[in-house]
Design a protein around this motif. Structure first.
Motif, PDB file in Angstrom:
ATOM      1  N   ARG A   1       0.858  -1.196   0.000  1.00 49.11           N
ATOM      2  CA  ARG A   1       0.000   0.000   0.000  1.00 49.11           C
ATOM      3  C   ARG A   1       0.890   1.240   0.000  1.00 49.11           C
ATOM      4  N   ILE A   2       0.581   2.178  -0.895  1.00 45.53           N
ATOM      5  CA  ILE A   2       1.365   3.403  -1.028  1.00 45.53           C
ATOM      6  C   ILE A   2       0.400   4.590  -1.008  1.00 45.53           C
ATOM      7  N   VAL A   3       0.717   5.609  -0.231  1.00 50.93           N
ATOM      8  CA  VAL A   3      -0.071   6.838  -0.226  1.00 50.93           C
ATOM      9  C   VAL A   3       0.712   7.891  -1.003  1.00 50.93           C
ATOM     10  N   LEU A   4       0.095   8.411  -2.061  1.00 51.39           N
ATOM     11  CA  LEU A   4       0.713   9.438  -2.896  1.00 51.39           C
ATOM     12  C   LEU A   4       0.004  10.755  -2.619  1.00 51.39           C
TER      13      LEU A   4
ATOM     14  N   GLU B   1     -10.935 -13.074 -15.663  1.00 52.98           N
ATOM     15  CA  GLU B   1     -10.839 -14.484 -16.055  1.00 52.98           C
ATOM     16  C   GLU B   1      -9.895 -14.720 -17.225  1.00 52.98           C
ATOM     17  N   ILE B   2      -9.697 -13.701 -18.079  1.00 51.18           N
ATOM     18  CA  ILE B   2      -8.840 -13.907 -19.246  1.00 51.18           C
ATOM     19  C   ILE B   2      -7.471 -13.232 -19.109  1.00 51.18           C
ATOM     20  N   LEU B   3      -7.247 -12.530 -18.006  1.00 54.70           N
ATOM     21  CA  LEU B   3      -5.937 -11.913 -17.794  1.00 54.70           C
ATOM     22  C   LEU B   3      -4.915 -12.976 -17.409  1.00 54.70           C
ATOM     23  N   PRO B   4      -3.666 -12.801 -17.819  1.00 54.50           N
ATOM     24  CA  PRO B   4      -2.630 -13.746 -17.396  1.00 54.50           C
ATOM     25  C   PRO B   4      -2.508 -13.758 -15.864  1.00 54.50           C
ATOM     26  N   ALA B   5      -2.205 -14.916 -15.317  1.00 54.41           N
ATOM     27  CA  ALA B   5      -2.050 -15.031 -13.865  1.00 54.41           C
ATOM     28  C   ALA B   5      -0.876 -14.184 -13.378  1.00 54.41           C
ATOM     29  N   ASN B   6       0.215 -14.187 -14.132  1.00 60.76           N
ATOM     30  CA  ASN B   6       1.385 -13.398 -13.756  1.00 60.76           C
ATOM     31  C   ASN B   6       1.205 -11.977 -14.260  1.00 60.76           C
ATOM     32  N   ARG B   7       0.805 -11.111 -13.349  1.00 56.59           N
ATOM     33  CA  ARG B   7       0.548  -9.715 -13.686  1.00 56.59           C
ATOM     34  C   ARG B   7       0.703  -8.865 -12.431  1.00 56.59           C
ATOM     35  N   ILE B   8       0.636  -7.575 -12.641  1.00 59.09           N
ATOM     36  CA  ILE B   8       0.681  -6.623 -11.540  1.00 59.09           C
ATOM     37  C   ILE B   8      -0.693  -5.963 -11.464  1.00 59.09           C
ATOM     38  N   ASN B   9      -1.328  -6.078 -10.326  1.00 62.07           N
ATOM     39  CA  ASN B   9      -2.618  -5.449 -10.102  1.00 62.07           C
ATOM     40  C   ASN B   9      -2.391  -4.144  -9.342  1.00 62.07           C
ATOM     41  N   ILE B  10      -2.988  -3.076  -9.838  1.00 62.35           N
ATOM     42  CA  ILE B  10      -2.868  -1.774  -9.185  1.00 62.35           C
ATOM     43  C   ILE B  10      -4.269  -1.239  -8.951  1.00 62.35           C
ATOM     44  N   ASN B  11      -4.635  -1.104  -7.689  1.00 55.40           N
ATOM     45  CA  ASN B  11      -5.917  -0.494  -7.351  1.00 55.40           C
ATOM     46  C   ASN B  11      -5.639   0.931  -6.885  1.00 55.40           C
ATOM     47  N   ILE B  12      -6.414   1.885  -7.407  1.00 54.83           N
ATOM     48  CA  ILE B  12      -6.237   3.292  -7.073  1.00 54.83           C
ATOM     49  C   ILE B  12      -7.504   3.790  -6.391  1.00 54.83           C
TER      50      ILE B  12
ATOM     51  N   ILE C   1      -2.541   3.772  -3.493  1.00 55.88           N
ATOM     52  CA  ILE C   1      -2.238   2.741  -4.478  1.00 55.88           C
ATOM     53  C   ILE C   1      -2.018   1.429  -3.727  1.00 55.88           C
ATOM     54  N   THR C   2      -2.694   0.384  -4.166  1.00 55.10           N
ATOM     55  CA  THR C   2      -2.455  -0.946  -3.623  1.00 55.10           C
ATOM     56  C   THR C   2      -1.940  -1.823  -4.749  1.00 55.10           C
ATOM     57  N   LEU C   3      -0.724  -2.324  -4.572  1.00 57.08           N
ATOM     58  CA  LEU C   3      -0.103  -3.220  -5.548  1.00 57.08           C
ATOM     59  C   LEU C   3      -0.245  -4.648  -5.062  1.00 57.08           C
ATOM     60  N   SER C   4      -0.619  -5.521  -5.960  1.00 54.52           N
ATOM     61  CA  SER C   4      -0.638  -6.954  -5.660  1.00 54.52           C
ATOM     62  C   SER C   4      -0.307  -7.681  -6.955  1.00 54.52           C
TER      63      SER C   4
END
Length: 153
Positions: free
Chosen positions: A3-6, A112-123, A134-137
C-alpha cells in the motif's frame, strides 16, 4: 500486497514514471479503481517512464491505443465491454502475451482472461483532493522484482 499513499499529482506522476522505467516487454498491469480515481493519469506517467512521447489518452471508445516507446505500450480500457467475448475480435492475446507492456484499465471486468502473472494496481481517492492510495498486488517473478526495485517493501 503493498500500500502506497501518494500525496498529490506530483507524487503520482513520479511513481508512474518510476514504475514505467522498471517495466519490460511482456509485463501486464491491471488497473482498477472508481471513475476519476486516476487510472489514465497513472497510465500517462507510466508511458513517460517507458519513453512514450505521444500524448496518451483513454481508449474508452476504441478499446485499445498503441504507443511506441522503448517497448510498445498497449493501453486497454474495457469499461464499456459487456463481457470478455468482446475482446476476442481484437485479438487480445496478441497484446497480453506480446513483447510490449500492456495496461488494462478496469481489468477486474475481464479478470478471467488476464494472465495469472501480472501486476494489479488499485487506485483510491485519499482524504485530500489529489491524494491517491495505491495498492499493488500480483504474482510472479516480475511482480516481486518490481516491488523490490520500487523500494516499497
Amino acid at each position: 500486497m503493498v500500500r502506497i499513499v501518494l500525496k498529490g499529482l506530483k507524487e503520482t506522476k513520479e511513481f508512474g514514471e518510476k514504475l514505467g522505467g522498471l517495466l519490460e516487454g511482456g509485463d501486464l498491469l491491471s488497473l482498477t479503481g472508481d471513475l476519476g480515481a486516476g487510472k489514465t493519469t497513472l497510465t500517462k506517467s507510466i508511458g513517460v517512464g517507458l519513453g512514450v512521447s505521444d500524448y496518451i489518452t483513454s481508449p474508452t471508445f476504441t478499446l485499445i491505443n498503441e504507443y511506441k516507446g522503448r517497448v510498445w505500450l498497449y493501453h486497454f480500457d474495457v469499461y464499456r465491454l459487456e463481457d470478455e467475448e468482446d475482446l476476442l475480435d481484437l485479438g487480445y492475446e496478441d497484446y497480453f502475451y506480446s513483447n510490449g507492456v500492456t495496461i488494462v484499465e478496469w481489468g477486474d471486468k475481464i479478470e478471467e482472461i488476464l494472465p495469472a502473472n501480472r501486476i494489479n494496481i488499485n487506485i483510491e481517492k485519499g482524504k485530500e483532493l489529489d491524494e491517491r492510495i495505491i495498492t499493488l498486488s500480483g504474482q510472479g517473478d516480475r511482480y516481486d522484482k518490481i516491488v523490490k526495485e520500487l523500494n516499497i517493501n
